[in-house]
Design a protein around this motif. Sequence first.
Motif: not given
Length: 157
Positions: A91-110
């Motif tokens: 139900e969130d607005e189209r185009g909305t996004h969240k990013i999480f970066v695991d700086s230890t393993n250098k992986v980005q989850c979106m």
Amino acid sequence: MDVYQGKNAFNVGIKPEVRGLGTTMKAVVNSVLALKIDNDPDGSRLIALDNRYQCPELAALLRLKYNVYTVGATKRNRKGFDTDLLDMKHEDERGTHKIFVDSTNKVQCMQWIDSVRVSAVTCKLTADITEVTRQVGKHRQTCRAQNGIRNHNANIQ
């Protein structure tokens, strides 16, 4: 190309160093080793994976041990995907996004909302904001998004 044929309980054709991995991770890493694209002397490689295979744990393993970068959609229940932080709703607005970066393993989850909720993982870290083109019905729209989302969209067709 290595066609995934399901669980391989007897590890037929599986390299010894990957036998302890989970089923889908084993299939991907074994293919990387069989195709000799690990630790390529010409530089790193980028593999686009679909949501059957991609997960934060696999992205970190391939980047750290084999110098292979990945990008791809993932399922929210995959190993290493933090559903407490990436908890967007349809139900969130189209185009909305969240990013999480695991700086230890250098992986980005979106995670972002388009016509559906999309979750993705990459180890090509970037904080840049760019424009992406979205198809809404018959019309194309541009919107601002994090570059990891653009990389995902460019590599997954």
